[in-house]
Motif scaffolding. Sequence first.
Motif, PDB file in Angstrom:
ATOM      1  N   MET A 136       8.085  31.808 -19.492  1.00 26.62           N
ATOM      2  CA  MET A 136       6.869  31.313 -18.847  1.00 26.62           C
ATOM      3  C   MET A 136       6.709  31.983 -17.476  1.00 26.62           C
ATOM      4  O   MET A 136       7.610  31.900 -16.638  1.00 26.62           O
ATOM      5  CB  MET A 136       6.948  29.786 -18.666  1.00 26.62           C
ATOM      6  CG  MET A 136       5.707  29.171 -18.045  1.00 26.62           C
ATOM      7  SD  MET A 136       5.875  27.387 -17.754  1.00 26.62           S
ATOM      8  CE  MET A 136       5.987  26.780 -19.433  1.00 26.62           C
ATOM      9  N   ASN A 137       5.572  32.682 -17.269  1.00 25.46           N
ATOM     10  CA  ASN A 137       5.361  33.309 -15.968  1.00 25.46           C
ATOM     11  C   ASN A 137       4.867  32.280 -14.955  1.00 25.46           C
ATOM     12  O   ASN A 137       4.571  31.137 -15.287  1.00 25.46           O
ATOM     13  CB  ASN A 137       4.392  34.496 -16.084  1.00 25.46           C
ATOM     14  CG  ASN A 137       2.992  34.078 -16.503  1.00 25.46           C
ATOM     15  OD1 ASN A 137       2.472  33.074 -16.043  1.00 25.46           O
ATOM     16  ND2 ASN A 137       2.367  34.867 -17.369  1.00 25.46           N
ATOM     17  N   VAL A 138       4.770  32.697 -13.717  1.00 29.66           N
ATOM     18  CA  VAL A 138       4.492  31.744 -12.650  1.00 29.66           C
ATOM     19  C   VAL A 138       3.114  31.098 -12.800  1.00 29.66           C
ATOM     20  O   VAL A 138       2.938  29.905 -12.507  1.00 29.66           O
ATOM     21  CB  VAL A 138       4.642  32.423 -11.268  1.00 29.66           C
ATOM     22  CG1 VAL A 138       3.550  33.466 -11.046  1.00 29.66           C
ATOM     23  CG2 VAL A 138       4.634  31.389 -10.151  1.00 29.66           C
TER      24      VAL A 138
ATOM     25  N   GLU B 116       1.532  30.469 -15.610  1.00 20.98           N
ATOM     26  CA  GLU B 116       1.626  29.504 -16.711  1.00 20.98           C
ATOM     27  C   GLU B 116       2.284  28.207 -16.266  1.00 20.98           C
ATOM     28  O   GLU B 116       1.986  27.131 -16.780  1.00 20.98           O
ATOM     29  CB  GLU B 116       2.400  30.121 -17.880  1.00 20.98           C
ATOM     30  CG  GLU B 116       1.643  31.239 -18.594  1.00 20.98           C
ATOM     31  CD  GLU B 116       2.500  31.940 -19.639  1.00 20.98           C
ATOM     32  OE1 GLU B 116       3.747  31.906 -19.493  1.00 20.98           O
ATOM     33  OE2 GLU B 116       1.937  32.516 -20.575  1.00 20.98           O
ATOM     34  N   LYS B 117       3.184  28.290 -15.285  1.00 23.40           N
ATOM     35  CA  LYS B 117       3.864  27.098 -14.796  1.00 23.40           C
ATOM     36  C   LYS B 117       2.904  26.111 -14.132  1.00 23.40           C
ATOM     37  O   LYS B 117       3.166  24.914 -14.072  1.00 23.40           O
ATOM     38  CB  LYS B 117       4.967  27.484 -13.814  1.00 23.40           C
ATOM     39  CG  LYS B 117       6.162  28.171 -14.462  1.00 23.40           C
ATOM     40  CD  LYS B 117       7.206  28.522 -13.413  1.00 23.40           C
ATOM     41  CE  LYS B 117       8.404  29.216 -14.060  1.00 23.40           C
ATOM     42  NZ  LYS B 117       9.435  29.582 -13.050  1.00 23.40           N
TER      43      LYS B 117
ATOM     44  N   LYS C 230      13.552  15.895 -16.043  1.00 22.57           N
ATOM     45  CA  LYS C 230      12.176  16.300 -16.350  1.00 22.57           C
ATOM     46  C   LYS C 230      11.166  15.206 -15.993  1.00 22.57           C
ATOM     47  O   LYS C 230       9.970  15.375 -16.199  1.00 22.57           O
ATOM     48  CB  LYS C 230      12.038  16.655 -17.839  1.00 22.57           C
ATOM     49  CG  LYS C 230      12.891  17.834 -18.289  1.00 22.57           C
ATOM     50  CD  LYS C 230      12.456  19.119 -17.636  1.00 22.57           C
ATOM     51  CE  LYS C 230      13.146  20.330 -18.257  1.00 22.57           C
ATOM     52  NZ  LYS C 230      14.599  20.337 -18.015  1.00 22.57           N
TER      53      LYS C 230
ATOM     54  N   SER D 108       2.447  19.842 -12.261  1.00 23.26           N
ATOM     55  CA  SER D 108       2.762  20.945 -13.171  1.00 23.26           C
ATOM     56  C   SER D 108       4.245  21.294 -13.165  1.00 23.26           C
ATOM     57  O   SER D 108       5.029  20.822 -12.332  1.00 23.26           O
ATOM     58  CB  SER D 108       1.955  22.184 -12.775  1.00 23.26           C
ATOM     59  OG  SER D 108       2.485  22.767 -11.596  1.00 23.26           O
ATOM     60  N   ASP D 109       4.626  22.167 -14.092  1.00 21.59           N
ATOM     61  CA  ASP D 109       6.006  22.634 -14.179  1.00 21.59           C
ATOM     62  C   ASP D 109       6.390  23.538 -13.012  1.00 21.59           C
ATOM     63  O   ASP D 109       7.573  23.848 -12.822  1.00 21.59           O
ATOM     64  CB  ASP D 109       6.217  23.387 -15.496  1.00 21.59           C
ATOM     65  CG  ASP D 109       6.117  22.470 -16.702  1.00 21.59           C
ATOM     66  OD1 ASP D 109       6.324  21.247 -16.531  1.00 21.59           O
ATOM     67  OD2 ASP D 109       5.836  22.960 -17.807  1.00 21.59           O
ATOM     68  N   ALA D 110       5.410  23.960 -12.210  1.00 20.65           N
ATOM     69  CA  ALA D 110       5.711  24.799 -11.048  1.00 20.65           C
ATOM     70  C   ALA D 110       6.558  24.056 -10.019  1.00 20.65           C
ATOM     71  O   ALA D 110       7.227  24.676  -9.198  1.00 20.65           O
ATOM     72  CB  ALA D 110       4.414  25.293 -10.404  1.00 20.65           C
ATOM     73  N   SER D 111       6.528  22.728 -10.062  1.00 18.70           N
ATOM     74  CA  SER D 111       7.299  21.915  -9.111  1.00 18.70           C
ATOM     75  C   SER D 111       8.452  21.202  -9.813  1.00 18.70           C
ATOM     76  O   SER D 111       8.820  20.082  -9.443  1.00 18.70           O
ATOM     77  CB  SER D 111       6.390  20.892  -8.428  1.00 18.70           C
ATOM     78  OG  SER D 111       5.770  20.047  -9.397  1.00 18.70           O
ATOM     79  N   SER D 112       9.047  21.845 -10.812  1.00 19.96           N
ATOM     80  CA  SER D 112      10.031  21.187 -11.681  1.00 19.96           C
ATOM     81  C   SER D 112      11.290  20.705 -10.964  1.00 19.96           C
ATOM     82  O   SER D 112      12.003  19.846 -11.494  1.00 19.96           O
ATOM     83  CB  SER D 112      10.421  22.133 -12.825  1.00 19.96           C
ATOM     84  OG  SER D 112      11.014  23.319 -12.316  1.00 19.96           O
TER      85      SER D 112
ATOM     86  N   TYR E 116      -0.069  21.333  -8.375  1.00 18.53           N
ATOM     87  CA  TYR E 116       1.310  21.816  -8.225  1.00 18.53           C
ATOM     88  C   TYR E 116       2.321  20.723  -8.571  1.00 18.53           C
ATOM     89  O   TYR E 116       3.254  20.946  -9.352  1.00 18.53           O
ATOM     90  CB  TYR E 116       1.513  22.300  -6.796  1.00 18.53           C
ATOM     91  CG  TYR E 116       2.958  22.490  -6.385  1.00 18.53           C
ATOM     92  CD1 TYR E 116       3.734  23.497  -6.950  1.00 18.53           C
ATOM     93  CD2 TYR E 116       3.537  21.656  -5.427  1.00 18.53           C
ATOM     94  CE1 TYR E 116       5.062  23.679  -6.564  1.00 18.53           C
ATOM     95  CE2 TYR E 116       4.862  21.827  -5.039  1.00 18.53           C
ATOM     96  CZ  TYR E 116       5.620  22.834  -5.615  1.00 18.53           C
ATOM     97  OH  TYR E 116       6.934  22.989  -5.239  1.00 18.53           O
TER      98      TYR E 116
END
Length: 273
Positions: free
Chosen positions: A1-3, A5-6, A192, A250-254, A247
């Motif tokens: 997953m690219n940034v 997509e995150k 998660k 989303s998964d960008a802040s996982s 953010y």
Amino acid sequence: MNVLEKFSLKGKVIIVTGGTGVLGKSFVKALAEAKAKVCIIGRDQKRADERVRLVETFGSEGLAIVGDVMNEQSMIAAREQILAKWGTIDGLVNAAGGNIQGATITPEDDLFATDVQDTIKAIELNLFGTIIPTHVFGKIIAENGKGSIINIGSLSSSQAITRVLGYTVAKNGVVGYTKWMATELALRYGDKVRVNAIAPGVFLTEQNRALLTNTDGTYTSRAQKFINGTPFSRLGDPSELEGTLVYLLSDASSFVSGETVYVDGGFNAWSGV
């Protein structure tokens, strides 16, 4: 997953309590643009339906539910309606809240003669109006083992803001609850499931324009104090909350949980010197 997509929320089911409010509108719009399925919960059916139409203009799906965040059974009924339509819940934005007129203590008021019941109502709305939906909708997120919950803090959750006693106490409680629930959910359900808060600065909206600006368009003395205490030297626009919201959902802040992000033009960071 690219940034990029995150940052995507495509297909995720996100609930926004207080979605019929001013900031709620910006939240709903941002989620729709990010291609989430958006459930708008509020007290005004007409306005909730308008928000659904807004969601649909971005090619996303919306659902309007009239509900009371202070009523657990109302939230449970909303949960069942959401699950019947979409089968799951991926995110929750607790945007319901606000100040109560009787809970505002002006400089002219006797500090000890104000009606404490109004203060209690403000605390209940903003604190328990966050806790109740989280316990109802968060159950599904936790059982799924993945999802994000966003609470709404305030500048008053970090610094004393005059006049708004009940609101201040409640927002400090929201920040504490955010840390507590983030910890408990991670320990019990894994890495998660996340909980964070956004603390908005002062935003000029149509709803508060009369409080922050004079008839000639100049700022009131209270608004000017906020501006003077902000390094950006201006008030915010509700759209400036949207990026932080997406953010954190989303998964960008996982790896971000238990945090309060101040979106305030630097107000909270500045000592004034």
